[in-house]
Scaffold this motif. Structure first.
Motif, PDB file in Angstrom:
ATOM      1  N   ARG A 149       0.827  -1.213   0.000  1.00  0.00           N
ATOM      2  CA  ARG A 149       0.000   0.000   0.000  1.00  0.00           C
ATOM      3  C   ARG A 149       0.862   1.266   0.000  1.00  0.00           C
ATOM      4  O   ARG A 149       0.557   2.228  -0.693  1.00  0.00           O
ATOM      5  CB  ARG A 149      -0.902   0.039   1.235  1.00  0.00           C
ATOM      6  CG  ARG A 149      -2.016  -0.926   1.201  1.00  0.00           C
ATOM      7  CD  ARG A 149      -3.048  -0.581   0.141  1.00  0.00           C
ATOM      8  NE  ARG A 149      -4.237  -1.371   0.380  1.00  0.00           N
ATOM      9  CZ  ARG A 149      -5.173  -1.608  -0.507  1.00  0.00           C
ATOM     10  NH1 ARG A 149      -5.052  -1.096  -1.720  1.00  0.00           N
ATOM     11  NH2 ARG A 149      -6.208  -2.335  -0.206  1.00  0.00           N
TER      12      ARG A 149
ATOM     13  N   TRP B 168      -6.814   2.918  -2.434  1.00  0.00           N
ATOM     14  CA  TRP B 168      -7.672   1.967  -1.705  1.00  0.00           C
ATOM     15  C   TRP B 168      -8.991   1.683  -2.432  1.00  0.00           C
ATOM     16  O   TRP B 168      -9.828   0.948  -1.938  1.00  0.00           O
ATOM     17  CB  TRP B 168      -7.939   2.485  -0.286  1.00  0.00           C
ATOM     18  CG  TRP B 168      -6.769   2.267   0.629  1.00  0.00           C
ATOM     19  CD1 TRP B 168      -6.537   1.166   1.413  1.00  0.00           C
ATOM     20  CD2 TRP B 168      -5.675   3.161   0.876  1.00  0.00           C
ATOM     21  NE1 TRP B 168      -5.363   1.310   2.115  1.00  0.00           N
ATOM     22  CE2 TRP B 168      -4.801   2.536   1.804  1.00  0.00           C
ATOM     23  CE3 TRP B 168      -5.324   4.415   0.395  1.00  0.00           C
ATOM     24  CZ2 TRP B 168      -3.630   3.131   2.262  1.00  0.00           C
ATOM     25  CZ3 TRP B 168      -4.163   5.012   0.853  1.00  0.00           C
ATOM     26  CH2 TRP B 168      -3.328   4.371   1.773  1.00  0.00           C
TER      27      TRP B 168
ATOM     28  N   VAL C  16     -11.692   1.977   5.145  1.00  0.00           N
ATOM     29  CA  VAL C  16     -10.484   2.780   5.214  1.00  0.00           C
ATOM     30  C   VAL C  16     -10.840   4.251   5.391  1.00  0.00           C
ATOM     31  O   VAL C  16     -11.722   4.770   4.707  1.00  0.00           O
ATOM     32  CB  VAL C  16      -9.654   2.592   3.924  1.00  0.00           C
ATOM     33  CG1 VAL C  16      -8.426   3.481   3.942  1.00  0.00           C
ATOM     34  CG2 VAL C  16      -9.231   1.143   3.775  1.00  0.00           C
TER      35      VAL C  16
END
Ligand code: CA
Length: 225
Positions: free
Chosen positions: A155, A181, A187
């Motif tokens: 990520r 994302w 998130v």
């Protein structure tokens, strides 16, 4: 390997040329008249056209004129028995890139073809990117700081790529969430901040005083080159 279109109504000459180009492992299509030449440009998308001038129907000059007026910028090498300077001038004025007169030497023609293809080749897009002491290999997903490899979480690496993509421009947290994302509802923007912290810890000389991964107040972040 390049796609080459030969526009030539002398069948044996066209076949000889094709054989020579195929030896150089090019992909070759032959068109014997103007109509099929224009159709082949459309369908085959050649990277180079070898164009005879005297053809049945639409002649070579007109083919070239039509291509250029349609905005087709493929390199064109005229191969013609017309050896007068006036013919060459007209050829170049119409938009030819090179002009070879018949009879021609195969070796010279091959070299001219190579030169034209080399000149028009699209440079590969850069896969390495550097800022400060950091180098990033985008394709192989690797990063180094001061020559030492830095291991980033997947990520964090995606986040770095998203910042590189907008280099020197501010990117909002929302934008980063979307890009990295993909709207994952679990998130929050805090996740972005946490990953930025990881990038700073691993890539900045002084993570507390970042020189490259900058905060843009009330907006998001900006990567400074
Ligand atoms: Ca001819």
């Amino acid at each position: 390997v390049s796609r080459i279109l030969i526009v030539e109504d002398e069948h044996n000459l066209a076949l000889g040329l094709r054989a020579n180009l195929e030896v150089e492992s090019h992909e070759v299509v032959v068109a014997g008249d103007g109509e099929s030449a224009l159709a082949a440009v459309d369908a085959f998308k050649p990277e180079l056209v070898i164009l005879d001038l005297m053809l049945p129907g639409i002649d070579g000059y007109e083919i070239l004129e039509r291509l250029r007026s349609m905005g087709v910028n493929v390199p064109v090498l005229i191969l013609s028995a017309r050896a007068e300077e006036i013919d060459k001038v007209r050829g170049f004025r119409t938009g030819a890139d090179d002009y070879v007169t018949k009879p021609f030497g195969v070796m010279e023609l091959m070299l001219r073809v190579q030169a034209l293809l080399r000149r028009s080749a699209v440079p590969p897009s850069p896969t390495r990117f550097a800022f400060g002491e950091v180098t990033v290999d985008v394709e192989n997903r690797m990063a180094w700081r001061a020559g030492r490899e830095v291991v980033l979480t997947p990520r964090a690496f995606d986040l770095l790529l998203a910042l590189i993509d907008k280099i020197d421009r501010p990117v909002t947290r929302q934008e980063l969430l979307r890009t990295v994302w993909q709207y994952d509802s679990s998130v929050s923007t805090r996740t972005v901040d946490a990953h930025v912290a990881e990038l700073r810890r691993k890539l900045e000389v002084l993570p507390g005083e970042p020189k490259h991964i900058l905060t843009v107040h009330r907006v998001g972040y900006r990567l400074r080159a």
